[in-house]
Design a protein around this motif. Sequence first.
Motif, PDB file in Angstrom:
ATOM      1  N   CYS A  10       0.809  -1.210   0.000  1.00 17.42           N
ATOM      2  CA  CYS A  10       0.000   0.000   0.000  1.00 17.42           C
ATOM      3  C   CYS A  10       0.847   1.268   0.000  1.00 17.42           C
ATOM      4  CB  CYS A  10      -0.929  -0.002   1.215  1.00 17.42           C
ATOM      5  SG  CYS A  10      -2.127  -1.342   1.171  1.00 17.42           S
ATOM      6  N   ALA A  43      -8.813   4.577  -6.201  1.00 14.75           N
ATOM      7  CA  ALA A  43      -9.984   3.958  -5.576  1.00 14.75           C
ATOM      8  C   ALA A  43      -9.806   2.449  -5.459  1.00 14.75           C
ATOM      9  CB  ALA A  43     -11.239   4.295  -6.373  1.00 14.75           C
ATOM     10  N   GLU A  44      -9.272   1.825  -6.507  1.00 19.67           N
ATOM     11  CA  GLU A  44      -9.031   0.377  -6.468  1.00 19.67           C
ATOM     12  C   GLU A  44      -8.006   0.030  -5.396  1.00 19.67           C
ATOM     13  OE1 GLU A  44      -7.023  -3.064  -9.206  1.00 19.67           O
ATOM     14  OE2 GLU A  44      -8.043  -1.430 -10.236  1.00 19.67           O
ATOM     15  N   THR A  47      -9.376  -0.009  -1.874  1.00 22.66           N
ATOM     16  CA  THR A  47     -10.143  -1.198  -1.480  1.00 22.66           C
ATOM     17  C   THR A  47      -9.226  -2.327  -1.038  1.00 22.66           C
ATOM     18  OG1 THR A  47     -10.240  -2.103  -3.720  1.00 22.66           O
ATOM     19  CG2 THR A  47     -12.044  -0.649  -3.055  1.00 22.66           C
ATOM     20  N   ARG A  48      -7.990  -2.351  -1.536  1.00 25.99           N
ATOM     21  CA  ARG A  48      -7.024  -3.379  -1.132  1.00 25.99           C
ATOM     22  C   ARG A  48      -6.307  -3.000   0.157  1.00 25.99           C
ATOM     23  NH1 ARG A  48      -5.014  -3.385  -6.889  1.00 25.99           N
ATOM     24  NH2 ARG A  48      -3.552  -1.913  -5.995  1.00 25.99           N
ATOM     25  N   PRO A  50      -7.650  -1.248   3.156  1.00 24.23           N
ATOM     26  CA  PRO A  50      -8.581  -0.587   4.076  1.00 24.23           C
ATOM     27  C   PRO A  50      -7.913  -0.280   5.411  1.00 24.23           C
ATOM     28  CG  PRO A  50      -9.029  -2.923   4.001  1.00 24.23           C
ATOM     29  CD  PRO A  50      -7.971  -2.650   2.957  1.00 24.23           C
TER      30      PRO A  50
END
Length: 60
Positions: A10, A43-44, A47-48, A50
């Motif tokens: 991330c 945005a994608e 989601t991975r 959070p």
Amino acid sequence: MLHPRVGRCCSYSAEPEGRGTQGVAIKTRWKLAIDPSEEAALAENATRCPNVPIKVQLAR
């Protein structure tokens, strides 16, 4: 418990296009614009990743 590499995935260093959390922080700090494809990628990625905190200090 999450795999230890999740946090790294991330981060900005793992995302050459700057789509990780550090990339978001940089874009926010400097109030940089993003195009629709970059917005979709952010945005994608969110989601991975959070609940990954993003600290931002706005530029003066």
